[in-house]
Motif scaffolding. Sequence first.
Motif, short mmCIF file in Angstrom:
data_model
loop_
_atom_site.label_atom_id
_atom_site.label_comp_id
_atom_site.label_asym_id
_atom_site.label_seq_id
_atom_site.Cartn_x
_atom_site.Cartn_y
_atom_site.Cartn_z
N VAL A 21 0.60 -5.50 -4.12
CA VAL A 21 1.80 -4.77 -4.54
C VAL A 21 2.91 -5.72 -4.92
O VAL A 21 3.61 -5.54 -5.91
CB VAL A 21 2.27 -3.83 -3.40
N ALA A 22 3.05 -6.76 -4.11
CA ALA A 22 4.10 -7.74 -4.42
C ALA A 22 3.84 -8.42 -5.75
O ALA A 22 4.75 -8.62 -6.56
CB ALA A 22 4.19 -8.77 -3.30
N CYS A 23 2.59 -8.80 -5.98
CA CYS A 23 2.26 -9.43 -7.27
C CYS A 23 2.50 -8.48 -8.43
O CYS A 23 2.95 -8.89 -9.50
CB CYS A 23 0.81 -9.91 -7.26
N LEU A 24 2.18 -7.19 -8.19
CA LEU A 24 2.41 -6.21 -9.25
C LEU A 24 3.89 -6.09 -9.57
O LEU A 24 4.30 -6.04 -10.73
CB LEU A 24 1.86 -4.85 -8.83
N VAL A 25 4.71 -6.06 -8.51
CA VAL A 25 6.16 -5.98 -8.72
C VAL A 25 6.68 -7.20 -9.47
O VAL A 25 7.46 -7.09 -10.41
CB VAL A 25 6.89 -5.84 -7.36
N VAL A 26 6.20 -8.37 -9.06
CA VAL A 26 6.63 -9.60 -9.74
C VAL A 26 6.21 -9.58 -11.20
O VAL A 26 6.96 -9.96 -12.10
CB VAL A 26 6.05 -10.83 -9.02
N THR A 27 4.98 -9.10 -11.44
CA THR A 27 4.49 -9.05 -12.82
C THR A 27 5.33 -8.11 -13.67
O THR A 27 5.70 -8.42 -14.81
CB THR A 27 3.03 -8.59 -12.84
N VAL A 28 5.64 -6.92 -13.10
CA VAL A 28 6.46 -5.96 -13.85
C VAL A 28 7.83 -6.54 -14.17
O VAL A 28 8.36 -6.41 -15.28
CB VAL A 28 6.60 -4.64 -13.06
N VAL A 29 8.43 -7.21 -13.17
CA VAL A 29 9.75 -7.81 -13.39
C VAL A 29 9.69 -8.88 -14.47
O VAL A 29 10.55 -8.94 -15.36
CB VAL A 29 10.29 -8.39 -12.07
N LEU A 30 8.66 -9.71 -14.40
CA LEU A 30 8.54 -10.78 -15.40
C LEU A 30 8.31 -10.22 -16.80
O LEU A 30 8.91 -10.67 -17.77
CB LEU A 30 7.40 -11.73 -15.02
N VAL A 31 7.42 -9.21 -16.88
CA VAL A 31 7.15 -8.61 -18.19
C VAL A 31 8.40 -7.93 -18.74
O VAL A 31 8.74 -8.04 -19.91
CB VAL A 31 5.97 -7.63 -18.09
N GLY A 32 9.12 -7.19 -17.85
CA GLY A 32 10.35 -6.53 -18.30
C GLY A 32 11.40 -7.53 -18.75
O GLY A 32 12.07 -7.35 -19.76
N GLY A 33 11.54 -8.61 -17.96
CA GLY A 33 12.51 -9.65 -18.35
C GLY A 33 12.14 -10.31 -19.66
O GLY A 33 12.99 -10.57 -20.51
N HIS A 40 2.46 -15.06 4.44
CA HIS A 40 3.77 -15.58 3.99
C HIS A 40 4.82 -14.48 4.03
O HIS A 40 4.54 -13.33 3.67
CB HIS A 40 3.64 -16.11 2.55
N PRO A 41 6.05 -14.78 4.48
CA PRO A 41 7.09 -13.72 4.58
C PRO A 41 7.37 -13.01 3.28
O PRO A 41 7.80 -11.88 3.28
CB PRO A 41 8.32 -14.51 5.06
N PHE A 42 7.14 -13.70 2.14
CA PHE A 42 7.42 -13.05 0.85
C PHE A 42 6.55 -11.82 0.66
O PHE A 42 6.95 -10.81 0.10
CB PHE A 42 7.20 -14.05 -0.28
N PHE A 43 5.23 -11.92 1.14
CA PHE A 43 4.30 -10.82 0.94
C PHE A 43 4.27 -9.86 2.12
O PHE A 43 4.02 -8.66 1.95
CB PHE A 43 2.90 -11.36 0.70
N THR A 44 4.50 -10.37 3.33
CA THR A 44 4.42 -9.49 4.51
C THR A 44 5.72 -8.78 4.78
O THR A 44 5.76 -7.77 5.45
CB THR A 44 4.04 -10.32 5.74
N GLY A 45 6.84 -9.34 4.29
CA GLY A 45 8.14 -8.72 4.56
C GLY A 45 8.66 -9.06 5.94
O GLY A 45 9.64 -8.48 6.39
N ALA A 46 8.00 -9.99 6.66
CA ALA A 46 8.44 -10.34 8.01
C ALA A 46 9.70 -11.16 7.96
O ALA A 46 9.94 -11.90 7.01
CB ALA A 46 7.34 -11.11 8.73
N ASP A 47 10.53 -11.04 8.98
CA ASP A 47 11.76 -11.81 9.06
C ASP A 47 11.50 -13.24 9.49
O ASP A 47 12.15 -14.17 9.03
CB ASP A 47 12.74 -11.16 10.02
N GLU A 48 10.53 -13.42 10.42
CA GLU A 48 10.24 -14.75 10.92
C GLU A 48 9.07 -15.33 10.14
O GLU A 48 8.17 -14.61 9.70
CB GLU A 48 9.88 -14.69 12.42
N PRO A 49 9.04 -16.61 9.95
CA PRO A 49 7.92 -17.23 9.22
C PRO A 49 6.63 -17.10 9.98
O PRO A 49 6.59 -17.29 11.20
CB PRO A 49 8.38 -18.70 9.07
N ALA A 50 5.55 -16.78 9.33
CA ALA A 50 4.25 -16.64 9.96
C ALA A 50 3.58 -17.99 10.09
O ALA A 50 3.90 -18.94 9.36
CB ALA A 50 3.38 -15.68 9.14
N GLY A 51 2.61 -18.05 10.99
CA GLY A 51 1.88 -19.31 11.15
C GLY A 51 1.00 -19.59 9.97
O GLY A 51 0.68 -18.72 9.17
N ARG A 52 0.59 -20.82 9.84
CA ARG A 52 -0.26 -21.19 8.72
C ARG A 52 -1.62 -20.56 8.83
O ARG A 52 -2.19 -20.44 9.91
CB ARG A 52 -0.40 -22.71 8.64
#
Length: 581
Positions: A229-241, A179-191
């Motif tokens: 890493v992405a999940c960790l970042v999301v978790t930190v943001v959620l916990v901080g918020g 998924h682009p959210f985790f890979t950082g790719a500009d184009e959508p990846a295949g399923r």
Amino acid sequence: MTEYGRGPGSEPWHPEDPLYGDQGWGGQQAAHGQGQYGDQQQSFPQDPYAQQHQNHQQYPQQQQYDQQQQYDQQQYGQQNHQQYGTPQQDPYAQQPGAQPPYDGGWDTGQQAAMPYGAEPQDPYAQQPGGYDASQDYYGTPEAYPPPQPPGRRDAAAEQQHQQQGSTDWDPDAPQEETHPFFTGADEPAGREPRDDDDPDDDRSRASRRDRGGSDRRGGKGKKKSRSGVACLVVTVVLVGGLGGATYVGYTFWKKQFGAPADYAGAGTDQVEVEIPEGAYGYDIANILRKKGVIKSSDAFIAAQNDNPKGKLLQAGVYLMKKEMSAASAIDLMLDPKSQNAFVIPEGTRNVRVYEMIDERLELEKGATAKVAKTKAESLGLPDWVGDNPEVKDPLEGFLYPAAYPVAKGTKPEDALKRMVARANKEYADIDFKATAKKFNLDGPWQVLTVASLVQAEGLTHDDFRKMAEVVYNRLEPDNIITNRKLEFDSAFNYLMKQSKIKISTKEIRTNPDPYNTYYHEGLPPGPISNPGMDAIKASLNPTTNGWMFFISLDGKKTDFTKTVEEHEKLNDKFKEQQGLG
């Protein structure tokens, strides 16, 4: 699937087929990803039901015959006539632009057979209103792959890996997040293919054991996924918020419903606090808080509202203590003993006011009097003050008697300005001009002078009105009793800077000072004290009983008379009491 466990379709018999000839049932189901004939890859069309529907359209008259022929061949084990000839093309093999192969799921139990000797038909050939194989609707990376039946998803993924040249595809291995959210790719990846393998499949379990935990690319160390890493970042943001929201909510609750910060007890260490005019509520609280008396303004306001007399706090200087509870601060400010205001009593002369200021500010003696003499014109006197060189002090009558906040560190000129400003404020409501015109006086300055004489001689409000009448009657032009002389001892004491009762006749009648009313007719050059409002109003509204004389025998009561004879009797009595000859 057929009753023999073999894949559907018209695949010809082969000598290596375990069912070749009449060998009975002894075959095994093909492993995942392999065909029925060893290593030969076998592919199947996407949807047999759709194929059947198309075959019905292609062979509407022959379909019943074809199904019967297929049944006969399976029932009696007949060989396909193409067995030893050139292999016939599999009509169900993967075609260009077709969907991933079908692995046997969603079997309808009915399959249209290919007529004997007929050319194999392309099930995806262009039919009227049908699908055009030359136009691949799913060939672009932007297109979303069509949904696959659960049983086909592994086969579709396997086919995709074979086309890409990959040889180590494993349906059981965890798929990399695309998924682009985790890979950082500009184009959508295949399923990502889903792993729907049967958990009981022996080959799958063996494959997992052989891999020994290595990744599907053959690496020994599993590469750390970006998704972690992405999940960790999301978790930190959620916990901080969440933490920030909790803090804000707690602060809001404490401010709205919690008790305000406050000290306990009566405090220690004395401190002088000045409360100016017009300061109420939070103004007073902020001054006390800055001086270290109270801890918070909210606590002071709460205590002020709880105290029935809390709204009666006035301007002035208070001797408070540091770190007091808000309630204790309110109680102390309501106690007159705590007030350290600079108070000017009614009738006080300026010379005494200057001495008081020096004492309060711990200045050298005469420091304030010097400032008053050199800076009188810059202290705010009104325009109607006469510029008379005989006036001893132009500020006389303008240091209005009241309580002032004169704290330590205040400059003398600031204290004097405050007093003059208070006088201007009080005098603004007095119609001095009308009174001056009524009694033939020379402007407001002389009305204020009359009030200063009344204030110096009278004792009560009733005395003030009678005393004002005596002044006006003696100033009359037809006054032949005193010849328009006031003959007030208070004026003589003013010029002498004294307060005596016993004054010799010779001394008082021979001093030519302009303030000696025994010597000069009319009013003195200026006020002789700072009159209060009661004396000023009495001067505006005197009695009209014809009083000409007054005397106090005991210093507590004033006796008024109209004739010289009545006055002489009281005067002789007074001399006798005082031992004067």
